[in-house]
Enzyme design. Structure first.
Site, short mmCIF file in Angstrom:
data_model
loop_
_atom_site.label_atom_id
_atom_site.label_comp_id
_atom_site.label_asym_id
_atom_site.label_seq_id
_atom_site.Cartn_x
_atom_site.Cartn_y
_atom_site.Cartn_z
N SER A 100 0.78 -1.09 0.08
CA SER A 100 -0.22 -0.02 0.04
C SER A 100 1.02 1.37 -0.14
O SER A 100 0.32 2.42 -0.21
CB SER A 100 -1.01 -0.09 1.42
OG SER A 100 -0.31 -0.16 2.16
N ASP A 321 -3.69 6.03 11.61
CA ASP A 321 -2.92 5.51 10.63
C ASP A 321 -1.56 6.32 10.68
O ASP A 321 -1.51 7.36 10.23
CB ASP A 321 -3.79 5.43 9.43
CG ASP A 321 -2.58 4.94 8.10
OD1 ASP A 321 -1.37 4.69 8.54
OD2 ASP A 321 -3.31 4.92 6.99
N HIS A 324 0.61 5.03 6.54
CA HIS A 324 0.52 5.46 5.25
C HIS A 324 0.77 7.21 5.38
O HIS A 324 0.99 7.65 6.44
CB HIS A 324 -0.74 5.13 4.76
CG HIS A 324 -0.89 3.70 4.65
ND1 HIS A 324 -1.86 3.04 5.48
CD2 HIS A 324 -0.57 2.74 3.61
CE1 HIS A 324 -1.73 1.75 5.18
NE2 HIS A 324 -0.96 1.68 4.16
#
Length: 344
Positions: A100, A321, A324
């Protein structure tokens, strides 16, 4: 006429001088500076951004994190020009291969180009393994192949097995003009989020093993695959360096913190915790390759950006998060560096 010729010659000299300077420059040692020309695009006008990276749309209240550019100590980074990029890569295929964080970088590059040609005809296809953006007027294809370990997960009788010496998926990576590989993020996952039940290391079937050892073996398989299958005279090959996380504030001497609520980068160009051990493995494996490939050495400059994660502003994802990155944001700089590396 003479004036035009003189101007063209001056531009060529400037370009050559810039290229010489880039050749001598470590692009990855520098610091973050406020830059009024940033961000490079607006998330609301880019059709390629996933909700999980669209921090402004999902309520992130600050926007200072959008306004930093990376300044190497010993040269100026060429400004990204999407039209120039499309012309240089006309008719060519570019593929990001990995997890990702590759998705983060693929969407960033697509948005950066789209901002330069907002009315260009594009096609956009999202699939589980292979996603594609095509800038049709230029014949430029930018793909993402999702394979978080680079090596295969093979279904055996015992269940899914992470197979450290197998890259059957590599058939899909052949015939590209540029490949940008990345792996690490998933090698540390445990329990339900790891995606396999066993590891196959040669003839041995293991319930688990030291994850850095496993990463080294998997990366060695990948390096051998690249050496055998990729013609470097036809394909530019990059490894997207290890992308850091910011869950542990003690890494930057603020033990009670994570990325949540962080509003600015660390100043200077050192990170208190030092580099993650996976970077040593990447360096070791790349040194062992017959044909050297280019390391986009983004780890340190990304470590300084504790402010650049989605934290709680990650679409419908619950939680915090810190692995990311928001778009627009840090991955745009990774692509500015990729663009500079292609000019060297």
């Amino acid at each position: 006429m003479n004036q035009a010729r003189a101007a063209k010659s001056h531009n060529n000299v400037t370009r050559l001088k810039g290229r010489k300077e880039l050749n001598r420059c470590n692009l990855f040692i520098g610091s973050w500076v406020i830059d009024p020309s940033y961000p490079l695009y607006d998330s609301s006008s880019c059709p390629f951004i996933d909700a999980e990276f669209d921090c402004q749309k999902y309520g992130r209240p600050d926007n200072q994190y959008l306004k930093y550019s990376w300044k190497p100590d010993s040269c100026a980074l060429p400004r990204f020009n999407g039209v120039d990029f499309l012309n240089r890569w006309r008719g060519k295929k570019i593929m990001f291969v990995g997890d990702s964080l590759s998705l983060n970088m693929w969407e960033s590059l697509s948005c950066m180009i789209h901002a330069s040609v907002p009315n260009a005809t594009t096609s956009f296809l999202r699939r589980e393994a292979l996603s594609t953006v095509i800038f049709q007027d230029y014949g430029v294809t930018i793909q993402l192949y999702r394979t978080p370990y680079l090596v295969d997960i093979v279904r055996e009788d015992v269940g899914p097995v992470l197979t450290l010496d197998s890259i059957q998926a590599g058939k899909a990576w052949l015939g590209m003009d540029m490949l940008i590989f990345n792996s690490w993020h998933w090698w540390t996952h445990t329990g339900n989020s790891q995606g396999w039940d066993y590891i196959r290391d040669g003839p041995n079937l293991l319930k688990d093993m030291d994850r850095l050892d496993a990463f080294y073996k998997g990366m060695t398989t990948w390096a051998q695959w690249v050496d055998v299958n990729v013609d470097h005279t036809k394909t530019n090959v990059f490894f997207q360096g290890i992308s850091p996380t910011h869950y542990q504030g003690q890494d930057w001497n603020q033990p009670k913190k994570s990325c949540s609520g962080e509003l600015e980068p660390l100043s200077g160009s050192t990170y208190p915790a030092g580099l993650p051990p996976a970077t040593n493995i990447v360096n070791r494996v790349l040194k062992s390759m017959k044909n050297p490939i280019y390391l986009l050495d983004i780890t340190l400059l990304s470590q300084l950006r504790k402010d650049a994660h989605p934290s709680a502003y990650s679409g419908d994802h619950a939680g915090n998060d810190c692995s990311h990155w928001c778009l627009p944001g840090l991955p745009d700089t990774w692509n500015v560096l990729l663009n500079a590396a292609l000019m060297v």
